[in-house]
Design an enzyme around this catalytic site. Structure first.
Site, PDB file in Angstrom:
ATOM      1  N   GLY A  19       0.776  -1.364  -0.127  1.00  0.00           N
ATOM      2  CA  GLY A  19      -0.140  -0.082  -0.185  1.00  0.00           C
ATOM      3  C   GLY A  19       0.847   1.289  -0.054  1.00  0.00           C
ATOM      4  O   GLY A  19       1.998   1.078  -0.224  1.00  0.00           O
ATOM      5  N   GLY A  20       0.291   2.398   0.237  1.00  0.00           N
ATOM      6  CA  GLY A  20       0.908   3.660   0.175  1.00  0.00           C
ATOM      7  C   GLY A  20       1.858   3.854   1.191  1.00  0.00           C
ATOM      8  O   GLY A  20       3.061   4.653   1.060  1.00  0.00           O
ATOM      9  N   GLY A  22       3.743   1.222   2.653  1.00  0.00           N
ATOM     10  CA  GLY A  22       4.848   0.019   2.677  1.00  0.00           C
ATOM     11  C   GLY A  22       4.122  -1.050   2.125  1.00  0.00           C
ATOM     12  O   GLY A  22       3.174  -1.406   1.556  1.00  0.00           O
ATOM     13  N   LYS A  39       5.233  -5.511   8.683  1.00  0.00           N
ATOM     14  CA  LYS A  39       4.945  -4.498   7.742  1.00  0.00           C
ATOM     15  C   LYS A  39       6.018  -3.642   7.699  1.00  0.00           C
ATOM     16  O   LYS A  39       6.602  -3.115   8.579  1.00  0.00           O
ATOM     17  CB  LYS A  39       3.754  -3.532   8.371  1.00  0.00           C
ATOM     18  N   ASP A 137      -8.927   5.780   8.993  1.00  0.00           N
ATOM     19  CA  ASP A 137      -9.104   5.201   7.753  1.00  0.00           C
ATOM     20  C   ASP A 137      -9.981   4.126   7.883  1.00  0.00           C
ATOM     21  O   ASP A 137      -9.591   3.019   7.329  1.00  0.00           O
ATOM     22  CB  ASP A 137      -7.898   5.067   7.112  1.00  0.00           C
TER      23      ASP A 137
END
Length: 500
Positions: A19-20, A22, A39, A137
Site C-alpha cells: 500500500g501507500g 509500505g 509491515k 481510515d
C-alpha cells in the site's frame, strides 16, 4: 537484514500485499515458532540522513502509541524493528478476508450480521479513542473478518495521537474517498465522531453491496460534501444515516450507537435516535459554502480531463488555473536572474534539488543567505501533481494550523552557514496578499530579535507551495526579508502560470 531474516529473528517468507505506507510480508518468528505479519514502512527517496532518522523516530513513536491498544478487535503489534534505516512492524497474522473482499464475493450482508460487525468495530474504536487515538481510515478494506469469527480493525498506520505531531502531520487530508468524514474534507482535524462517520459509510457497503457515494475519487469527495445522506433499506438504514450526519454533533454518541447496533444484531429493530438537526441537508450544517463547492467541482473536472501536458481549467471568476498534473522540475520555478536579485549576487547558484516525505524541493544557497522552495503533498498522494484542489485546500489549511501551534522552532541551514540548530522565535502567522489563491506567512527571529528567515505558503489550484528566504547579514531590515520571501513566492507562481 541477511538472507531474508529481520533482526536475526523474523524470516521474511513472501509478500502479502502493498500500500501507500509500505509492504506487508508473511514472516516466521523463529524464536517463538509462529507465523507473523511484518509491515515494512517505506520512506521517500532523496531524504537526507537527518530527515530519514527523524521519520524513523516518528514512526516508532506512532507504533508505540498503537502498541498500547490491547483489544481483540484491534490487530496486535508484537514488535518494532529498525533496520536498513527504516521501521518494520511485527504484528499478529490474521487469517480470513476483509469486509470488502467478503462483500465482493458473497454480496450484501443481512442487517443483523452487518450490525454485529459494526458493534465489534465500534468497541475497538472506543478503546482507541479512550487512548486519544483516531484511526482516520475506517473502510471495508481495513475491517478484517477472521476464520475464527473475530472482527478486527487493522492498519493504524495513519492514526493520529492527540497532542502529538505524527509521521503524516504535514499531509493531513488522509483517508479513502467516500469514507472520509465531511468535516475532515473541510480541513478540520476531525475526532472520534469522524471515525463514526467512516464506520457508517463502511456498514453501508456491508448492507447494500455498494458505497454510499459512487463514481471517481473526486466525485465521491464532492458527493460527501454536497449530496444528502443516502438511507439504506431495512432496520439499519436510519441508524447509518444518523452516523453519517454532516455535522459531527448530530451523530449519535458511541454508547447509544453500540446499544442500537447490538439490538439489531439480536434480531430487533434499531431504536429511534434523537436528532439534533436536519442531517440530510449539507448546506445547512457545513461551513465551507460556495467556495468549497467550487473547489470540489474543479476536482471533478480535473479527474476527467486527462493527464497529458498541463491540464488548465478556468474558473468562472478570475481565470485561475484549476490543475497542474504533470510533474516538473521544481528548480525551474525560480529563474537564475530572480535568484541573483534576491541573493544580491551576479553569480547566482544553481538550484540544489531534493525531496522528502512532504514533496520535491529546491534550494539556492550561498554563504550567508539562501532561497528555498518546496511543492507539497499530503501523505495519501504519490506526488503533488496528483493532488486535487480539494486535498490541496485541506493541506493548506492544516499547514496554517500546524505552524500556528509552535512559538519556537529549531532552525538550521548548513549550506548558508547555520550548521547547528538555532532556537528561533516564530512571529504570528499572518495572511499574505498578492500571491496564489490564498496565502499565509510567518518569520523566524534569532536571539537578537532580528528576522533571520521569512516563509510564505500559498495555494494555486491543486498545488501548495512553500517558499523561504533567509539571510544572516545585518543590513537587510526585517521588512526587506519579508518582501524577499514574497518576491520569491510571486516568481514561482508566475513560472507555474507560464508553464500552463
Amino acid at each position: 537484514m541477511s538472507a531474508g531474516r529481520l533482526a536475526g529473528r523474523y524470516s521474511l517468507l513472501r509478500p502479502l500485499g502493498a500500500g501507500g505506507m509500505g509492504k506487508v510480508w508473511l514472516a516466521r518468528d523463529e524464536m517463538l515458532d509462529r507465523d507473523v505479519a511484518v509491515k515494512e514502512l517505506t520512506l521517500p527517496e532523496g531524504m537526507s540522513p537527518k530527515e530519514r532518522a527523524d521519520s524513523v523516530k516518528r514512526a516508532v513513536r506512532e507504533a508505540q502509541a498503537t502498541a498500547r491498544l490491547r483489544h481483540p478487535g484491534i490487530v496486535a503489534l508484537h514488535d518494532v524493528v529498525v533496520e536498513h534505516e527504516r521501521p518494520w512492524l511485527v504484528m499478529e497474522l490474521l487469517r480470513g478476508r476483509t469486509l470488502g473482499e467478503t462483500v465482493r464475493e458473497f454480496g450484501p450482508m443481512p442487517a443483523d450480521y452487518a450490525a454485529r460487525i459494526g458493534a465489534d468495530v465500534l468497541e475497538a474504536l472506543t478503546v482507541a479513542h479512550a487512548q486519544g487515538l483516531q484511526h482516520r481510515d475506517v473502510k471495508p478494506g481495513n475491517v478484517f473478518l477472521t476464520e475464527s469469527g473475530r472482527v478486527v480493525l487493522t492498519d493504524f498506520g495513519i492514526a493520529r495521537q492527540e497532542g502529538q505531531a505524527t509521521l503524516t502531520e504535514q499531509g493531513l487530508m488522509i483517508g479513502s474517498p467516500g469514507f472520509i468524514a465531511p468535516e475532515r474534507l473541510d480541513g478540520q482535524p476531525g475526532g472520534p465522531a469522524s471515525d463514526l462517520w467512516s464506520l457508517g459509510a463502511t456498514l453501508y457497503v456491508a448492507l447494500t453491496g455498494a458505497p454510499a457515494y459512487e463514481g471517481s475519487a473526486a466525485q465521491r469527495l464532492r458527493a460527501t460534501l454536497t449530496q444528502p445522506v443516502p438511507v439504506a433499506p431495512g432496520p439499519l438504514g436510519p441508524l447509518l444515516a444518523a452516523m453519517m450526519a454532516q455535522q459531527p454533533g448530530a451523530r449519535p454518541g458511541p454508547r447509544v450507537l453500540a446499544d442500537a447496533l447490538r439490538q439489531v444484531a439480536a434480531g430487533g429493530q434499531a431504536p429511534r435516535l434523537p436528532v439534533n438537526q436536519d442531517v440530510t441537508a449539507p448546506g445547512k450544517v457545513r461551513r465551507g459554502g460556495r467556495a468549497a463547492l467550487w473547489i470540489v467541482a474543479a476536482a471533478v473536472l480535473v479527474v476527467g480531463a486527462g493527464t497529458t501536458g498541463f491540464v488548465i481549467l478556468t474558473s468562472q471568476d478570475d481565470g485561475v488555473p484549476a490543475a497542474f498534473n504533470v510533474p516538473m522540475d521544481v528548480c525551474t520555478l525560480i529563474g537564475p536572474q530572480e535568484v541573483g536579485r534576491l541573493l544580491r549576487t551576479q553569480s547566482p547558484p544553481k538550484g540544489q534539488p531534493g525531496a522528502d516525505e512532504v514533496g520535491p524541493k529546491c534550494g539556492w544557497p550561498i554563504p550567508g543567505s539562501g532561497v528555498g522552495l518546496q511543492v507539497q503533498k499530503d501523505s495519501d498522494t504519490v506526488d503533488p501533481w496528483s493532488m486535487t484542489a480539494v486535498s490541496a485546500r485541506a493541506l493548506f489549511q492544516n499547514q496554517q494550523r500546524y505552524w500556528a501551534k509552535y512559538d519556537e522552532v529549531d532552525w538550521t541551514w548548513p549550506e548558508i552557514g547555520v550548521k547547528d540548530a538555532t532556537k528561533a522565535k516564530r512571529t504570528p502567522v499572518h495572511q499574505v496578499g498578492g500571491v496564489g489563491q490564498e496565502a499565509f506567512g510567518f518569520e523566524l527571529k534569532g536571539t537578537t530579535g532580528r528576522v533571520l528567515s521569512a516563509y510564505v505558503y500559498y495555494r494555486l489550484a491543486n498545488l501548495v507551495v512553500s517558499v523561504e528566504y533567509a539571510t544572516l547579514a545585518d543590513k537587510p531590515t526585517d521588512e526587506d526579508v519579508k518582501q524577499s520571501a514574497l518576491r520569491a513566492a510571486q516568481a514561482s507562481e508566475r513560472a507555474l502560470r507560464d508553464a500552463g
